[in-house]
Motif scaffolding. Structure first.
Motif, PDB file in Angstrom:
ATOM      1  N   MET A  13      11.886  14.104  23.302  1.00 34.13           N
ATOM      2  CA  MET A  13      11.243  14.053  22.003  1.00 34.13           C
ATOM      3  C   MET A  13      12.005  13.064  21.121  1.00 34.13           C
ATOM      4  N   GLN A  14      11.278  12.162  20.511  1.00 29.96           N
ATOM      5  CA  GLN A  14      11.891  11.159  19.647  1.00 29.96           C
ATOM      6  C   GLN A  14      12.118  11.732  18.252  1.00 29.96           C
ATOM      7  N   PRO A  15      13.030  11.135  17.486  1.00 29.58           N
ATOM      8  CA  PRO A  15      13.267  11.619  16.114  1.00 29.58           C
ATOM      9  C   PRO A  15      12.003  11.583  15.244  1.00 29.58           C
ATOM     10  N   VAL A  16      11.132  10.611  15.505  1.00 29.68           N
ATOM     11  CA  VAL A  16       9.877  10.538  14.742  1.00 29.68           C
ATOM     12  C   VAL A  16       9.022  11.781  15.013  1.00 29.68           C
ATOM     13  N   ASP A  17       8.997  12.250  16.261  1.00 25.78           N
ATOM     14  CA  ASP A  17       8.224  13.445  16.599  1.00 25.78           C
ATOM     15  C   ASP A  17       8.758  14.674  15.875  1.00 25.78           C
ATOM     16  N   ILE A  18      10.060  14.805  15.788  1.00 26.51           N
ATOM     17  CA  ILE A  18      10.663  15.948  15.096  1.00 26.51           C
ATOM     18  C   ILE A  18      10.293  15.927  13.617  1.00 26.51           C
ATOM     19  N   ILE A  19      10.318  14.746  13.017  1.00 21.83           N
ATOM     20  CA  ILE A  19       9.949  14.621  11.600  1.00 21.83           C
ATOM     21  C   ILE A  19       8.479  14.974  11.400  1.00 21.83           C
ATOM     22  N   ILE A  20       7.619  14.503  12.296  1.00 21.63           N
ATOM     23  CA  ILE A  20       6.183  14.786  12.177  1.00 21.63           C
ATOM     24  C   ILE A  20       5.907  16.279  12.335  1.00 21.63           C
ATOM     25  N   TYR A  21       6.523  16.927  13.328  1.00 19.21           N
ATOM     26  CA  TYR A  21       6.314  18.360  13.508  1.00 19.21           C
ATOM     27  C   TYR A  21       6.863  19.152  12.324  1.00 19.21           C
ATOM     28  N   THR A  22       7.952  18.696  11.728  1.00 20.24           N
ATOM     29  CA  THR A  22       8.478  19.362  10.537  1.00 20.24           C
ATOM     30  C   THR A  22       7.497  19.243   9.377  1.00 20.24           C
ATOM     31  N   ILE A  23       6.900  18.070   9.217  1.00 19.13           N
ATOM     32  CA  ILE A  23       5.884  17.888   8.181  1.00 19.13           C
ATOM     33  C   ILE A  23       4.704  18.817   8.444  1.00 19.13           C
ATOM     34  N   PHE A  24       4.293  18.941   9.701  1.00 20.33           N
ATOM     35  CA  PHE A  24       3.167  19.812  10.030  1.00 20.33           C
ATOM     36  C   PHE A  24       3.483  21.285   9.773  1.00 20.33           C
ATOM     37  N   VAL A  25       4.715  21.714  10.052  1.00 20.17           N
ATOM     38  CA  VAL A  25       5.095  23.107   9.781  1.00 20.17           C
ATOM     39  C   VAL A  25       5.062  23.370   8.274  1.00 20.17           C
ATOM     40  N   VAL A  26       5.567  22.436   7.487  1.00 21.51           N
ATOM     41  CA  VAL A  26       5.530  22.594   6.023  1.00 21.51           C
ATOM     42  C   VAL A  26       4.089  22.631   5.535  1.00 21.51           C
ATOM     43  N   LEU A  27       3.248  21.775   6.087  1.00 17.13           N
ATOM     44  CA  LEU A  27       1.833  21.736   5.717  1.00 17.13           C
ATOM     45  C   LEU A  27       1.142  23.063   6.046  1.00 17.13           C
ATOM     46  N   TYR A  28       1.370  23.569   7.253  1.00 22.73           N
ATOM     47  CA  TYR A  28       0.782  24.842   7.676  1.00 22.73           C
ATOM     48  C   TYR A  28       1.293  25.973   6.788  1.00 22.73           C
ATOM     49  N   TYR A  29       2.594  25.958   6.486  1.00 24.08           N
ATOM     50  CA  TYR A  29       3.198  26.979   5.632  1.00 24.08           C
ATOM     51  C   TYR A  29       2.529  27.004   4.265  1.00 24.08           C
ATOM     52  N   LEU A  30       2.333  25.833   3.680  1.00 26.39           N
ATOM     53  CA  LEU A  30       1.732  25.773   2.346  1.00 26.39           C
ATOM     54  C   LEU A  30       0.287  26.261   2.342  1.00 26.39           C
ATOM     55  N   PHE A  31      -0.487  25.859   3.349  1.00 26.61           N
ATOM     56  CA  PHE A  31      -1.879  26.322   3.406  1.00 26.61           C
ATOM     57  C   PHE A  31      -1.953  27.826   3.681  1.00 26.61           C
ATOM     58  N   LEU A  32      -1.097  28.327   4.554  1.00 22.08           N
ATOM     59  CA  LEU A  32      -1.110  29.760   4.862  1.00 22.08           C
ATOM     60  C   LEU A  32      -0.665  30.575   3.658  1.00 22.08           C
ATOM     61  N   LYS A  33       0.387  30.140   2.988  1.00 23.18           N
ATOM     62  CA  LYS A  33       0.877  30.858   1.804  1.00 23.18           C
ATOM     63  C   LYS A  33      -0.183  30.863   0.702  1.00 23.18           C
ATOM     64  N   THR A  34      -0.829  29.733   0.482  1.00 19.53           N
ATOM     65  CA  THR A  34      -1.878  29.656  -0.537  1.00 19.53           C
ATOM     66  C   THR A  34      -3.061  30.543  -0.181  1.00 19.53           C
ATOM     67  N   ALA A  35      -3.487  30.514   1.077  1.00 22.15           N
ATOM     68  CA  ALA A  35      -4.611  31.350   1.503  1.00 22.15           C
ATOM     69  C   ALA A  35      -4.277  32.830   1.359  1.00 22.15           C
ATOM     70  N   LEU A  36      -3.052  33.224   1.686  1.00 24.45           N
ATOM     71  CA  LEU A  36      -2.651  34.624   1.533  1.00 24.45           C
ATOM     72  C   LEU A  36      -2.637  35.032   0.065  1.00 24.45           C
ATOM     73  N   GLU A  37      -2.163  34.164  -0.807  1.00 25.95           N
ATOM     74  CA  GLU A  37      -2.117  34.490  -2.228  1.00 25.95           C
ATOM     75  C   GLU A  37      -3.510  34.546  -2.849  1.00 25.95           C
ATOM     76  N   VAL A  38      -4.414  33.680  -2.401  1.00 30.42           N
ATOM     77  CA  VAL A  38      -5.746  33.624  -3.004  1.00 30.42           C
ATOM     78  C   VAL A  38      -6.629  34.762  -2.513  1.00 30.42           C
ATOM     79  N   PHE A  39      -6.621  35.038  -1.214  1.00 31.86           N
ATOM     80  CA  PHE A  39      -7.580  35.975  -0.635  1.00 31.86           C
ATOM     81  C   PHE A  39      -7.055  37.396  -0.461  1.00 31.86           C
ATOM     82  N   THR A  40      -5.767  37.616  -0.637  1.00 30.96           N
ATOM     83  CA  THR A  40      -5.221  38.970  -0.505  1.00 30.96           C
ATOM     84  C   THR A  40      -4.311  39.251  -1.686  1.00 30.96           C
ATOM     85  N   TYR A  41      -3.956  40.509  -1.836  1.00 30.96           N
ATOM     86  CA  TYR A  41      -2.998  40.887  -2.865  1.00 30.96           C
ATOM     87  C   TYR A  41      -1.658  41.255  -2.255  1.00 30.96           C
ATOM     88  N   LYS A  42      -1.480  40.977  -0.964  1.00 26.14           N
ATOM     89  CA  LYS A  42      -0.228  41.309  -0.292  1.00 26.14           C
ATOM     90  C   LYS A  42       0.796  40.205  -0.486  1.00 26.14           C
TER      91      LYS A  42
END
Length: 124
Positions: free
Chosen positions: A1-30
């Motif tokens: 795995m190249q360093p560029v791949d690690i950076i891209i996957y880190t960006i994707f994890v942050v992106l997924y985290y933000l969308f999941l956190k927002t969806a949980l806050e908007v659609f649930t009260y948990k």
């Protein structure tokens, strides 16, 4: 795995985290802990990008059902997070591919000629 791949996957994890956190806050009260949302994001990115997007949806839905969300909340959160993540991946890859082509970054360059691109578009 190249360093560029690690950076891209880190960006994707942050992106997924933000969308999941927002969806949980908007659609649930948990309120879920940040580390549990981060763990779901790491697994979600790994399954969605590494194996299959549909399997990623099923895994996220299963985890949300295990967290005792009702069916409607789990479906809304799952589809909002996965759809947002999918759109985010397209946008991020477009930006990174453009920057890689302009600045000559190995691993991010666009490697198709115009003829190959037009042939690919015409065939689909």
């Amino acid at each position: 795995m190249q360093p560029v791949d690690i950076i891209i996957y880190t960006i994707f994890v942050v992106l997924y985290y933000l969308f999941l956190k927002t969806a949980l806050e908007v659609f649930t009260y948990k309120e879920l802990k940040s580390y549990s949302i981060l763990a779901m994001s790491i697994v979600g990115v790994g399954v969605s990008l590494g194996l299959d997007l549909f399997l990623g949806v099923l895994v996220l839905f299963t985890v949300l059902k295990l967290l005792k969300l009702n069916l409607k909340e789990a479906l809304l959160v799952t589809f909002a997070a996965e759809f947002g993540f999918l759109l985010g991946v397209v946008v991020v890859m477009f930006i990174l591919t453009t920057a890689g082509t302009i600045f000559g970054i190995k691993g991010l360059e666009f490697n198709m000629t115009w003829e190959e691109l037009f042939h690919y578009i015409a065939s689909s």
